[in-house]
Write a protein that holds these residues in place. Sequence first.
Motif, PDB file in Angstrom:
ATOM      1  N   THR A 182       0.857  -1.182   0.000  1.00  0.00           N
ATOM      2  CA  THR A 182       0.000   0.000   0.000  1.00  0.00           C
ATOM      3  C   THR A 182       0.891   1.228   0.000  1.00  0.00           C
ATOM      4  OG1 THR A 182      -0.090   0.197   2.414  1.00  0.00           O
ATOM      5  CG2 THR A 182      -1.715  -1.268   1.348  1.00  0.00           C
ATOM      6  N   ILE A 183       0.306   2.372  -0.331  1.00  0.00           N
ATOM      7  CA  ILE A 183       1.102   3.587  -0.385  1.00  0.00           C
ATOM      8  C   ILE A 183       1.656   3.948   0.997  1.00  0.00           C
ATOM      9  CG2 ILE A 183      -0.876   5.114  -0.039  1.00  0.00           C
ATOM     10  CD1 ILE A 183       2.200   5.725  -2.322  1.00  0.00           C
ATOM     11  N   GLU A 184       0.903   3.647   2.060  1.00  0.00           N
ATOM     12  CA  GLU A 184       1.386   3.946   3.405  1.00  0.00           C
ATOM     13  C   GLU A 184       2.557   3.040   3.796  1.00  0.00           C
ATOM     14  OE1 GLU A 184       0.914   6.408   5.522  1.00  0.00           O
ATOM     15  OE2 GLU A 184      -0.253   7.285   3.877  1.00  0.00           O
ATOM     16  N   GLU A 185       2.486   1.772   3.393  1.00  0.00           N
ATOM     17  CA  GLU A 185       3.596   0.858   3.674  1.00  0.00           C
ATOM     18  C   GLU A 185       4.864   1.340   2.989  1.00  0.00           C
ATOM     19  OE1 GLU A 185       1.337  -3.443   4.319  1.00  0.00           O
ATOM     20  OE2 GLU A 185       1.816  -2.760   2.284  1.00  0.00           O
ATOM     21  N   ILE A 186       4.703   1.842   1.758  1.00  0.00           N
ATOM     22  CA  ILE A 186       5.872   2.324   1.015  1.00  0.00           C
ATOM     23  C   ILE A 186       6.452   3.571   1.682  1.00  0.00           C
ATOM     24  CG2 ILE A 186       6.643   3.291  -1.184  1.00  0.00           C
ATOM     25  CD1 ILE A 186       4.468   1.501  -2.483  1.00  0.00           C
ATOM     26  N   ARG A 187       5.594   4.448   2.134  1.00  0.00           N
ATOM     27  CA  ARG A 187       6.070   5.674   2.793  1.00  0.00           C
ATOM     28  C   ARG A 187       6.844   5.365   4.069  1.00  0.00           C
ATOM     29  NH1 ARG A 187       1.864  10.367   3.721  1.00  0.00           N
ATOM     30  NH2 ARG A 187       3.814  11.402   4.282  1.00  0.00           N
ATOM     31  N   GLN A 188       6.479   4.283   4.751  1.00  0.00           N
ATOM     32  CA  GLN A 188       7.114   3.935   6.018  1.00  0.00           C
ATOM     33  C   GLN A 188       8.416   3.150   5.848  1.00  0.00           C
ATOM     34  OE1 GLN A 188       6.051   5.157   8.959  1.00  0.00           O
ATOM     35  NE2 GLN A 188       4.492   6.213   7.740  1.00  0.00           N
ATOM     36  N   MET A 189       8.691   2.680   4.630  1.00  0.00           N
ATOM     37  CA  MET A 189       9.900   1.889   4.414  1.00  0.00           C
ATOM     38  C   MET A 189      11.152   2.733   4.603  1.00  0.00           C
ATOM     39  SD  MET A 189       9.104  -0.485   1.100  1.00  0.00           S
ATOM     40  CE  MET A 189       7.850  -1.747   1.107  1.00  0.00           C
ATOM     41  N   GLN A 190      12.148   2.132   5.238  1.00  0.00           N
ATOM     42  CA  GLN A 190      13.429   2.798   5.405  1.00  0.00           C
ATOM     43  C   GLN A 190      14.303   2.557   4.183  1.00  0.00           C
ATOM     44  OE1 GLN A 190      14.363   4.752   8.108  1.00  0.00           O
ATOM     45  NE2 GLN A 190      12.204   4.514   8.719  1.00  0.00           N
ATOM     46  N   GLU A 191      14.923   3.616   3.702  1.00  0.00           N
ATOM     47  CA  GLU A 191      15.846   3.445   2.579  1.00  0.00           C
ATOM     48  C   GLU A 191      17.041   2.614   3.031  1.00  0.00           C
ATOM     49  OE1 GLU A 191      16.751   7.381   1.200  1.00  0.00           O
ATOM     50  OE2 GLU A 191      15.076   7.352  -0.210  1.00  0.00           O
ATOM     51  N   GLY A 192      17.445   1.681   2.181  1.00  0.00           N
ATOM     52  CA  GLY A 192      18.550   0.809   2.550  1.00  0.00           C
ATOM     53  C   GLY A 192      19.061   0.044   1.353  1.00  0.00           C
ATOM     54  N   GLN A 193      19.590  -1.146   1.620  1.00  0.00           N
ATOM     55  CA  GLN A 193      20.220  -1.961   0.594  1.00  0.00           C
ATOM     56  C   GLN A 193      19.305  -2.234  -0.588  1.00  0.00           C
ATOM     57  OE1 GLN A 193      23.414  -3.078   0.995  1.00  0.00           O
ATOM     58  NE2 GLN A 193      23.590  -4.370  -0.810  1.00  0.00           N
ATOM     59  N   THR A 194      18.034  -2.477  -0.330  1.00  0.00           N
ATOM     60  CA  THR A 194      17.128  -2.913  -1.399  1.00  0.00           C
ATOM     61  C   THR A 194      15.935  -1.984  -1.598  1.00  0.00           C
ATOM     62  OG1 THR A 194      15.949  -4.338   0.174  1.00  0.00           O
ATOM     63  CG2 THR A 194      17.744  -5.345  -1.098  1.00  0.00           C
ATOM     64  N   PHE A 195      15.980  -0.779  -1.036  1.00  0.00           N
ATOM     65  CA  PHE A 195      14.870   0.150  -1.253  1.00  0.00           C
ATOM     66  C   PHE A 195      15.358   1.583  -1.291  1.00  0.00           C
ATOM     67  CE2 PHE A 195      11.548   3.022   0.380  1.00  0.00           C
ATOM     68  CZ  PHE A 195      10.609   2.846  -0.628  1.00  0.00           C
ATOM     69  N   ASP A 196      14.757   2.352  -2.227  1.00  0.00           N
ATOM     70  CA  ASP A 196      15.025   3.780  -2.332  1.00  0.00           C
ATOM     71  C   ASP A 196      13.763   4.453  -2.849  1.00  0.00           C
ATOM     72  OD1 ASP A 196      16.402   6.182  -2.222  1.00  0.00           O
ATOM     73  OD2 ASP A 196      18.165   5.400  -3.264  1.00  0.00           O
ATOM     74  N   CYS A 197      13.575   5.708  -2.515  1.00  0.00           N
ATOM     75  CA  CYS A 197      12.458   6.459  -3.103  1.00  0.00           C
ATOM     76  C   CYS A 197      13.002   7.759  -3.676  1.00  0.00           C
ATOM     77  CB  CYS A 197      11.356   6.705  -2.078  1.00  0.00           C
ATOM     78  SG  CYS A 197      11.856   7.554  -0.581  1.00  0.00           S
ATOM     79  N   LYS A 198      12.417   8.191  -4.801  1.00  0.00           N
ATOM     80  CA  LYS A 198      12.917   9.354  -5.514  1.00  0.00           C
ATOM     81  C   LYS A 198      11.763  10.180  -6.074  1.00  0.00           C
ATOM     82  CE  LYS A 198      17.253   8.578  -4.873  1.00  0.00           C
ATOM     83  NZ  LYS A 198      18.002   9.477  -3.961  1.00  0.00           N
ATOM     84  N   SER A 199      12.006  11.457  -6.209  1.00  0.00           N
ATOM     85  CA  SER A 199      11.039  12.367  -6.807  1.00  0.00           C
ATOM     86  C   SER A 199      10.878  12.066  -8.296  1.00  0.00           C
ATOM     87  CB  SER A 199      11.504  13.816  -6.607  1.00  0.00           C
ATOM     88  OG  SER A 199      10.781  14.709  -7.428  1.00  0.00           O
ATOM     89  N   ILE A 200       9.729  12.402  -8.837  1.00  0.00           N
ATOM     90  CA  ILE A 200       9.512  12.261 -10.278  1.00  0.00           C
ATOM     91  C   ILE A 200      10.482  13.139 -11.057  1.00  0.00           C
ATOM     92  CG2 ILE A 200       7.719  14.031 -10.182  1.00  0.00           C
ATOM     93  CD1 ILE A 200       7.968  11.088 -12.665  1.00  0.00           C
ATOM     94  N   LEU A 201      11.062  14.139 -10.387  1.00  0.00           N
ATOM     95  CA  LEU A 201      11.972  15.071 -11.054  1.00  0.00           C
ATOM     96  C   LEU A 201      13.413  14.575 -11.108  1.00  0.00           C
ATOM     97  CD1 LEU A 201      10.647  18.421  -9.507  1.00  0.00           C
ATOM     98  CD2 LEU A 201      10.037  17.367 -11.699  1.00  0.00           C
ATOM     99  N   ILE A 202      13.666  13.370 -10.636  1.00  0.00           N
ATOM    100  CA  ILE A 202      15.025  12.851 -10.659  1.00  0.00           C
ATOM    101  C   ILE A 202      15.580  12.801 -12.071  1.00  0.00           C
ATOM    102  CG2 ILE A 202      14.238  10.449 -10.796  1.00  0.00           C
ATOM    103  CD1 ILE A 202      16.684   9.669  -9.119  1.00  0.00           C
ATOM    104  N   GLU A 203      16.855  13.130 -12.207  1.00  0.00           N
ATOM    105  CA  GLU A 203      17.498  13.089 -13.517  1.00  0.00           C
ATOM    106  C   GLU A 203      17.721  11.634 -13.935  1.00  0.00           C
ATOM    107  OE1 GLU A 203      21.044  15.334 -13.757  1.00  0.00           O
ATOM    108  OE2 GLU A 203      20.164  17.163 -12.908  1.00  0.00           O
TER     109      GLU A 203
END
Length: 484
Positions: free
Chosen positions: A4-25
């Motif tokens: 779910t979108i809430e589960e994704i928001r709560q994930m910690q960035e690490g070895q196998t997860f990252d989140c980025k803005s749509i504006l990323i190059e």
Amino acid sequence: MKYTIEEIRQMQEGQTFDCKSILIEPKHLATIIVAMANADGGMIAVGISDKTRRIEGVDQDKEHLNEILRVPLDFCVPSVSVTPEYIPCTDAEGRDNRVLLMHIPASPRLHANQADEVFWRVGDKSRKLTFDERLQLMYDKGERYYEDSTAYDATLDDIDMDAVKAYMKRIGYGKSAMEYLQENKGFVIYKDNVPQVSAACILLFGEHPQTYFPRARVRFIKYFGTEEKVGREMNVIKDVTFDGRILEQIQKTVEYLETQVKEHSYLGEDGIFKTDREYPKFVIQEMVVNSVCHRDYSIKGTEIQIKMFDDRLVFETPGKLPGIVRTDNIRHTHFSRNPKIAEYLKAYDYVKEFGEGVDRMCRELSALGVREPQYNLVAFIMKATVCAKVLDEGQEKEHETVCSDQMGHNKGITRAQQGHNKILSLIAENPQISISALAKQCEVSEKAMRITLERLKAGSVIKRVGPSFGGHWEILLSTSEEPK
């Protein structure tokens, strides 16, 4: 696994997860994709700010979204097989929108960006590899995917579909068991309309995995004393083997080891009962999981062997350290030789987060005053040694840490020196004194006394002449002359 979108928001960035803005190059996104593909794979959530976790979504910028989707093809060399998934959401502006999940597999190939730079995922960072590291990784990737090879003569009848269904329930997969095997991880592929069952499939879901991989098992051997002896002096007191599917091996091994770990319960100064252990529970589990998860299953001549001595545990695992993992970077560098097996174990909470296990083991052992695990490659076997925290039942505080290859530099050495002097004094008065009598007069357990005597013998301070019954002790050095 559906998020779910809430589960994704709560994930910690690490070895196998990252989140980025749509504006990323695109070139920046390519670096992360390359790093994950070269390591353990992972997932990137595009449309969520990595700094504020603000939900931006991706539908408002169709042109840039198309550029993002082209990154694995146009900016990665060779291209990376990324699977896109869209998660519906309400963005920060209150609009119906979507977040893009990019699922990146651990790749059997070496990937670079357009500038021919190779990156590797370390925690939540993408680190550029040196030329030597790049070369080593290229070689290691050639042996990495034995788990994808066909288990020859295995058929669909060799798969326990109930085990597949249990895993599907764990990850929230809604299709049939056969659809899962055919559509995910290459567990079952078809060649000339004949199903080919992978090694990973048999190891994880097989009815009888040892039919095809006889030595894919764990053997526990317990020795009396601190040395491994053979022949007439053989000192094995337990020898147990655990087989079955990988999950079963881990569960049975950890459960059995817990019965062999010495504990000391006592009443603390605060009036509350406390328990000290030779080895922390997490260390036991992590070492077993690492051995089973990262062993080289292409080496078929031996099994994993766990050897317990009075002062240490030794985990002997077929295969060298994988990838660019080395003894000097093992605390913070991760590479799965068997990424499908690692992902499976992560779903069962045996792998909490890729890359954190060894570091946590070192921290827990350090808190006990015990050195971090020691790794040593002998031929094709990686030996990992974990020293015990020796429990002195005659003391409620300050336990001496002893390991046969770690003499003389631990906390509590002054108290240990005093204990040694008392033992030598008792032996000088009565060379025929028994171990039980020594333990009683020193107010420690017989097991603790045996460990101390083994240490003194190994340091050439004393020696035993004759048999256990009827023999006697000889003093070779005073404790002030003990080798440092």
